[in-house]
Design a protein around this motif. Sequence first.
Motif, PDB file in Angstrom:
ATOM      1  N   ASP A   1       0.878  -1.101   0.188  1.00  0.00           N
ATOM      2  CA  ASP A   1       0.213   0.006   0.035  1.00  0.00           C
ATOM      3  C   ASP A   1       0.965   1.169  -0.137  1.00  0.00           C
ATOM      4  O   ASP A   1       1.612   1.740   0.910  1.00  0.00           O
ATOM      5  CB  ASP A   1      -0.991   0.065   1.165  1.00  0.00           C
ATOM      6  N   ALA A   2       0.950   1.852  -1.229  1.00  0.00           N
ATOM      7  CA  ALA A   2       1.796   3.027  -1.453  1.00  0.00           C
ATOM      8  C   ALA A   2       1.050   4.489  -1.399  1.00  0.00           C
ATOM      9  O   ALA A   2       1.477   5.398  -1.602  1.00  0.00           O
ATOM     10  CB  ALA A   2       2.510   2.960  -2.643  1.00  0.00           C
ATOM     11  N   SER A   3      -0.498   4.119  -0.994  1.00  0.00           N
ATOM     12  CA  SER A   3      -1.129   5.603  -0.699  1.00  0.00           C
ATOM     13  C   SER A   3      -0.692   6.280   0.470  1.00  0.00           C
ATOM     14  O   SER A   3      -1.565   6.468   1.545  1.00  0.00           O
ATOM     15  CB  SER A   3      -2.688   5.008  -0.795  1.00  0.00           C
TER      16      SER A   3
ATOM     17  N   VAL B   1       1.529  15.900  -9.328  1.00  0.00           N
ATOM     18  CA  VAL B   1       0.885  14.588  -9.682  1.00  0.00           C
ATOM     19  C   VAL B   1       0.121  13.936  -8.359  1.00  0.00           C
ATOM     20  O   VAL B   1       0.766  14.118  -7.306  1.00  0.00           O
ATOM     21  CB  VAL B   1       2.330  13.456 -10.029  1.00  0.00           C
ATOM     22  N   THR B   2      -1.030  13.453  -8.668  1.00  0.00           N
ATOM     23  CA  THR B   2      -1.410  13.133  -7.516  1.00  0.00           C
ATOM     24  C   THR B   2      -1.307  11.573  -7.008  1.00  0.00           C
ATOM     25  O   THR B   2      -1.091  10.666  -8.147  1.00  0.00           O
ATOM     26  CB  THR B   2      -3.232  12.916  -7.889  1.00  0.00           C
ATOM     27  N   VAL B   3      -1.234  11.309  -5.963  1.00  0.00           N
ATOM     28  CA  VAL B   3      -1.242  10.131  -5.333  1.00  0.00           C
ATOM     29  C   VAL B   3      -2.475   9.137  -5.596  1.00  0.00           C
ATOM     30  O   VAL B   3      -3.461   9.610  -5.114  1.00  0.00           O
ATOM     31  CB  VAL B   3      -0.549   9.811  -3.876  1.00  0.00           C
ATOM     32  N   VAL B   4      -2.575   8.265  -6.173  1.00  0.00           N
ATOM     33  CA  VAL B   4      -3.638   7.282  -6.428  1.00  0.00           C
ATOM     34  C   VAL B   4      -3.721   6.172  -5.285  1.00  0.00           C
ATOM     35  O   VAL B   4      -2.610   5.530  -5.277  1.00  0.00           O
ATOM     36  CB  VAL B   4      -3.460   6.668  -7.933  1.00  0.00           C
ATOM     37  N   GLN B   5      -4.623   6.104  -4.787  1.00  0.00           N
ATOM     38  CA  GLN B   5      -4.685   5.157  -3.587  1.00  0.00           C
ATOM     39  C   GLN B   5      -5.167   3.650  -4.277  1.00  0.00           C
ATOM     40  O   GLN B   5      -5.719   3.472  -5.230  1.00  0.00           O
ATOM     41  CB  GLN B   5      -5.925   5.393  -2.618  1.00  0.00           C
TER      42      GLN B   5
END
Length: 221
Positions: A104-106, A204-208
């Motif tokens: 999980d990299a969110s 750049v948006t972090v995508v969960q």
Amino acid sequence: MKTFKVLSLLLCYPESEWLAALPEMHAALEDETDFNGDAPTRLAPLFDLLHESRLIALQENYVATFDRNPSHSLHLFEHIHGESRNRGSAMIDLLQEYWKHDFDASASELPDYVPLFLEFLSLLPVEEALELLGDAVHVIAAIGRKLDANGSPYAAAFQILEALSPVAAQELAEPPVRDMDEAMELFGPSIDGVEPLLTPGPQVTVVQMPASRRQAAASTH
């Protein structure tokens, strides 16, 4: 491998919580010298700096080294893609790799943040971790060379990663620069007359990770 986890922590913003664990981190490197070679010796100047300096001084040095110097950026794709659209595509590809392994990299950091990438490698079987390290080693080695040229003890962390890679590092081309004339032709000046490349670019948006995968990952870690 604990070596990747230790290097991940060493490249994080200095905080008292993990600095208190420096002896354990050094011991972990000593336990894996059959894997990491002379990592404890090469990292000795960085450990000395972290042991002997005040927290505020360490934090100021970290910000000056990594946050205020784009050539030392800890975001891998920034060194390859610059501000081009390809950077976003590369982020998604890396996220897919993380999700494939239920990682999980969110978090608040972007997926290509070096400490996050190294934490991911630390959870993989050695051969798979080294294969992925080989994909990133060209950027990692470039950062290490620039840090070394500036006399930073942080360079050792990148040199160790380069030595571990099964792939020889190649020289990087300079990342693409957004062209002012092209941007003016496409977008024109903003409403306040500012040229487009002088205005802040979109982040750049972090995508969960999808919720189902986050729950599965949580149950296995």
